[in-house]
Design an enzyme around this catalytic site. Structure first.
Site, PDB file in Angstrom:
ATOM      1  N   SER A  27       0.547  -5.221   8.516  1.00  0.00           N
ATOM      2  CA  SER A  27       1.219  -5.626   9.755  1.00  0.00           C
ATOM      3  C   SER A  27       2.734  -5.687   9.602  1.00  0.00           C
ATOM      4  CB  SER A  27       0.659  -6.977  10.226  1.00  0.00           C
ATOM      5  OG  SER A  27       0.829  -7.954   9.230  1.00  0.00           O
ATOM      6  N   ASP A  84       0.913  -9.486  -0.354  1.00  0.00           N
ATOM      7  CA  ASP A  84       0.138 -10.676   0.024  1.00  0.00           C
ATOM      8  C   ASP A  84       0.666 -11.941  -0.639  1.00  0.00           C
ATOM      9  OD1 ASP A  84      -1.854  -9.365   1.700  1.00  0.00           O
ATOM     10  OD2 ASP A  84      -2.359  -8.318  -0.152  1.00  0.00           O
ATOM     11  N   LYS A  94      -1.322  -7.328  -3.957  1.00  0.00           N
ATOM     12  CA  LYS A  94      -1.432  -6.493  -2.758  1.00  0.00           C
ATOM     13  C   LYS A  94      -2.891  -6.072  -2.590  1.00  0.00           C
ATOM     14  CE  LYS A  94       1.457  -3.228  -1.923  1.00  0.00           C
ATOM     15  NZ  LYS A  94       1.235  -3.565  -0.517  1.00  0.00           N
ATOM     16  N   GLY A  95      -3.178  -5.563  -1.387  1.00  0.00           N
ATOM     17  CA  GLY A  95      -4.520  -5.054  -1.151  1.00  0.00           C
ATOM     18  C   GLY A  95      -5.276  -5.813  -0.089  1.00  0.00           C
ATOM     19  N   GLY A  96      -4.594  -6.798   0.537  1.00  0.00           N
ATOM     20  CA  GLY A  96      -5.244  -7.518   1.639  1.00  0.00           C
ATOM     21  C   GLY A  96      -5.681  -6.571   2.747  1.00  0.00           C
ATOM     22  N   GLU A 103      -1.452   2.664  -2.292  1.00  0.00           N
ATOM     23  CA  GLU A 103      -0.162   1.963  -2.371  1.00  0.00           C
ATOM     24  C   GLU A 103       0.360   1.960  -3.800  1.00  0.00           C
ATOM     25  OE1 GLU A 103      -0.571  -1.283   1.274  1.00  0.00           O
ATOM     26  OE2 GLU A 103      -1.316  -1.814  -0.699  1.00  0.00           O
ATOM     27  N   LYS A 121       4.673 -15.743   2.054  1.00  0.00           N
ATOM     28  CA  LYS A 121       4.123 -14.952   0.938  1.00  0.00           C
ATOM     29  C   LYS A 121       4.754 -15.310  -0.416  1.00  0.00           C
ATOM     30  CE  LYS A 121       1.784 -12.210   3.816  1.00  0.00           C
ATOM     31  NZ  LYS A 121       2.027 -10.818   3.997  1.00  0.00           N
TER      32      LYS A 121
HETATM   33  C1  5RP Z   1      -2.414  -3.564   2.249  1.00  0.00           C
HETATM   34  C2  5RP Z   1      -1.403  -4.455   1.649  1.00  0.00           C
HETATM   35  C3  5RP Z   1      -0.456  -5.110   2.586  1.00  0.00           C
HETATM   36  O1  5RP Z   1       0.831  -4.670   2.288  1.00  0.00           O
HETATM   37  C4  5RP Z   1      -0.558  -6.586   2.425  1.00  0.00           C
HETATM   38  O2  5RP Z   1      -1.899  -6.961   2.658  1.00  0.00           O
HETATM   39  C5  5RP Z   1       0.359  -7.339   3.392  1.00  0.00           C
HETATM   40  O3  5RP Z   1      -0.086  -7.161   4.697  1.00  0.00           O
HETATM   41  P1  5RP Z   1       0.580  -7.840   5.935  1.00  0.00           P
HETATM   42  O4  5RP Z   1       1.974  -7.312   6.031  1.00  0.00           O
HETATM   43  O5  5RP Z   1      -0.288  -7.444   7.091  1.00  0.00           O
HETATM   44  O6  5RP Z   1       0.571  -9.334   5.720  1.00  0.00           O
HETATM   45  O7  5RP Z   1      -1.317  -4.649   0.469  1.00  0.00           O
HETATM   46  O8  5RP Z   1      -3.328  -3.131   1.278  1.00  0.00           O
END
Ligand code: 5RP
Length: 225
Positions: A27, A84, A94-96, A103, A121
């Site tokens: 996002s 994250d 990362k990976g949410g 990535e 974060k």
């Molecule tokens: C996706 C990611 C995103 O960069 C991470 O989850 C952050 O997401 P957001 O900006 O929606 O909080 O690692 O795999």
């Protein structure tokens, strides 16, 4: 403007003509991609984007950003991505958004990486956010058992409609609910060694610049080199 948007727009200022730019996922990254798309259209910015997920690819294509795959470019000049969790020593989870494998590949071949986040974060220690581990489906239940034995409190990630989530690379994600990661490098090395683990969400020694959206405006913080 919300805090994620603020960080995304600020980061897009680092993008210059003729750059090959890694476009992150999530996002926060979405705002950065929107802003780069605006600059391509309104300022004639000339770049090539390398996307980190099918979702970002769809967005970038719709905005008219020229794209190449990571295999069609010699390197990436700059990758801008969300995160994250980021610890005080610039290590991250990362990976949410389930895009950690692509990535990490794009980040690895980038000369510079910038993360964009809102204040929530930033943490002292990593681990409150569940650590995503991308695994091959075949044998994934064996890894679930192993992680249970290790007290890693694993959960196999599901989609909103209750199906097992399948990543862009065709894998599953096991989230480890660790609460606190005392030694991210040791845990990363352990996970790297496991058969069936494709990649994990510990992004270590990847960034030295983080842009934080805060109530007083965007703040850029640099690691001491
Ligand atoms: C996706 C990611 C995103 O960069 C991470 O989850 C952050 O997401 P957001 O900006 O929606 O909080 O690692 O795999």
């Amino acid at each position: 403007m919300n805090l994620k948007q603020m960080a995304g727009i600020e980061a897009a200022k680092y993008v210059k003509d003729q750059m090959i730019v890694g476009l992150g996922t999530g996002s926060t990254a979405k705002y950065m991609v929107d802003e780069i798309g605006r600059r391509v259209k309104e300022e004639n910015l000339s770049i090539v984007g390398v996307t980190t997920s099918k979702e970002t690819e769809r967005q970038a294509k719709a905005l008219g950003i020229p794209l190449k795959s990571i295999d069609e470019v010699p390197y990436v000049d700059l990758t801008i991505d969300g995160a994250d969790e980021i610890s005080a020593d610039f290590q991250g989870i990362k990976g949410g958004g389930a895009a950690l494998l692509f990535e990490k590949i794009v980040a690895t071949y980038s000369k510079k990486n910038i993360w964009i986040v809102d204040e929530s974060k930033l943490v002292d220690k990593l681990g409150k956010f569940p650590l995503p581990v991308e695994v091959v489906p075949y044998g994934s239940q064996q890894l679930m058992r192993l992680f249970e034995e290790k007290d890693f409190a694993p959960s196999l990630r599901q989609t909103a409609d209750g199906q097992t989530l399948v990543t862009d690379g065709g894998h599953y994600i096991i989230d480890l609910h660790l609460e606190e990661i005392t030694d991210p490098h040791a845990l990363g090395a352990y996970l790297d060694d496991l058969v069936g683990v494709v990649e994990h969400g510990l992004f270590l020694n990847i960034v030295s610049t983080v842009i934080v959206g805060g109530t007083d405006g965007p703040r850029t913080i640099q690691a001491v080199q």
